[in-house]
Design a protein around this motif. Structure first.
Motif, PDB file in Angstrom:
ATOM      1  N   LYS A  11      -5.462   7.140   0.049  1.00 59.85           N
ATOM      2  CA  LYS A  11      -5.180   6.022  -0.847  1.00 59.85           C
ATOM      3  C   LYS A  11      -5.655   6.387  -2.247  1.00 59.85           C
ATOM      4  O   LYS A  11      -6.816   6.721  -2.446  1.00 59.85           O
ATOM      5  CB  LYS A  11      -5.873   4.763  -0.361  1.00 59.85           C
ATOM      6  CG  LYS A  11      -5.317   4.269   0.943  1.00 59.85           C
ATOM      7  CD  LYS A  11      -6.058   3.051   1.429  1.00 59.85           C
ATOM      8  CE  LYS A  11      -5.546   2.705   2.805  1.00 59.85           C
ATOM      9  NZ  LYS A  11      -6.540   2.066   3.617  1.00 59.85           N
ATOM     10  N   CYS A  16      -6.578  16.654   0.599  1.00 62.81           N
ATOM     11  CA  CYS A  16      -7.822  15.898   0.764  1.00 62.81           C
ATOM     12  C   CYS A  16      -9.004  16.790   0.350  1.00 62.81           C
ATOM     13  O   CYS A  16      -8.854  17.989   0.133  1.00 62.81           O
ATOM     14  CB  CYS A  16      -7.971  15.397   2.195  1.00 62.81           C
ATOM     15  SG  CYS A  16      -8.148  16.684   3.432  1.00 62.81           S
ATOM     16  N   GLY A  27      -7.156   6.002  -5.700  1.00 60.19           N
ATOM     17  CA  GLY A  27      -8.171   5.095  -6.212  1.00 60.19           C
ATOM     18  C   GLY A  27      -9.303   4.846  -5.234  1.00 60.19           C
ATOM     19  O   GLY A  27     -10.356   4.375  -5.622  1.00 60.19           O
ATOM     20  N   VAL A  28      -9.102   5.158  -3.947  1.00 64.47           N
ATOM     21  CA  VAL A  28     -10.138   4.955  -2.937  1.00 64.47           C
ATOM     22  C   VAL A  28     -10.664   6.300  -2.451  1.00 64.47           C
ATOM     23  O   VAL A  28     -11.866   6.538  -2.449  1.00 64.47           O
ATOM     24  CB  VAL A  28      -9.588   4.132  -1.741  1.00 64.47           C
ATOM     25  CG1 VAL A  28     -10.639   3.982  -0.662  1.00 64.47           C
ATOM     26  CG2 VAL A  28      -9.096   2.779  -2.213  1.00 64.47           C
ATOM     27  N   ASP A  29      -9.759   7.191  -2.039  1.00 67.65           N
ATOM     28  CA  ASP A  29     -10.136   8.512  -1.539  1.00 67.65           C
ATOM     29  C   ASP A  29     -10.108   9.541  -2.670  1.00 67.65           C
ATOM     30  O   ASP A  29      -9.433   9.351  -3.684  1.00 67.65           O
ATOM     31  CB  ASP A  29      -9.155   8.962  -0.452  1.00 67.65           C
ATOM     32  CG  ASP A  29      -9.178   8.051   0.758  1.00 67.65           C
ATOM     33  OD1 ASP A  29     -10.280   7.655   1.178  1.00 67.65           O
ATOM     34  OD2 ASP A  29      -8.094   7.736   1.276  1.00 67.65           O
ATOM     35  N   THR A  54      -0.204   5.258  -1.605  1.00 67.04           N
ATOM     36  CA  THR A  54      -0.614   6.151  -0.530  1.00 67.04           C
ATOM     37  C   THR A  54       0.139   7.472  -0.604  1.00 67.04           C
ATOM     38  O   THR A  54       1.341   7.482  -0.833  1.00 67.04           O
ATOM     39  CB  THR A  54      -0.348   5.489   0.841  1.00 67.04           C
ATOM     40  OG1 THR A  54      -0.978   4.218   0.869  1.00 67.04           O
ATOM     41  CG2 THR A  54      -0.887   6.326   1.965  1.00 67.04           C
ATOM     42  N   MET A  77       0.806  -1.227   0.000  1.00 70.48           N
ATOM     43  CA  MET A  77       0.000   0.000   0.000  1.00 70.48           C
ATOM     44  C   MET A  77       0.838   1.276   0.000  1.00 70.48           C
ATOM     45  O   MET A  77       0.348   2.342  -0.350  1.00 70.48           O
ATOM     46  CB  MET A  77      -0.940   0.016   1.212  1.00 70.48           C
ATOM     47  CG  MET A  77      -2.111  -0.947   1.080  1.00 70.48           C
ATOM     48  SD  MET A  77      -3.068  -0.727  -0.428  1.00 70.48           S
ATOM     49  CE  MET A  77      -3.829   0.837  -0.127  1.00 70.48           C
TER      50      MET A  77
END
Length: 72
Positions: free
Chosen positions: A29, A50, A31-33, A18, A14
């Motif tokens: 992450k 973010c 592709g996720v966030d 990240t 990971m």
């Protein structure tokens, strides 16, 4: 005898996917966030942000004032 990459050096780890938010240091992450970056400052400052901090910055990079773009 083949040499295999293991542990944190392996591609599936990971750590390869990240990044950290420059303001709140939240671990994000890919592709996720939802992650935003400055196209100009990405390499120099590792300027990733973010979603919450992007709203607080009004969509502008705090270093150069460029519009932030989402990471795909």
């Amino acid at each position: 005898m083949s040499i295999r990459t293991r542990g944190i050096n392996s591609y599936g780890h990971m750590g390869w996917f990240t990044v950290k938010c420059r303001i709140c240091n939240r671990s994000l992450k890919i592709g996720v966030d939802v992650i935003y970056k400055c196209p100009k400052c990405e390499k120099k400052y590792k300027a990733y942000f973010c979603e919450a901090d992007k709203r607080g910055l009004k969509g502008k990079c705090p270093y150069c004032g460029t519009e932030l773009v989402p990471v795909i």
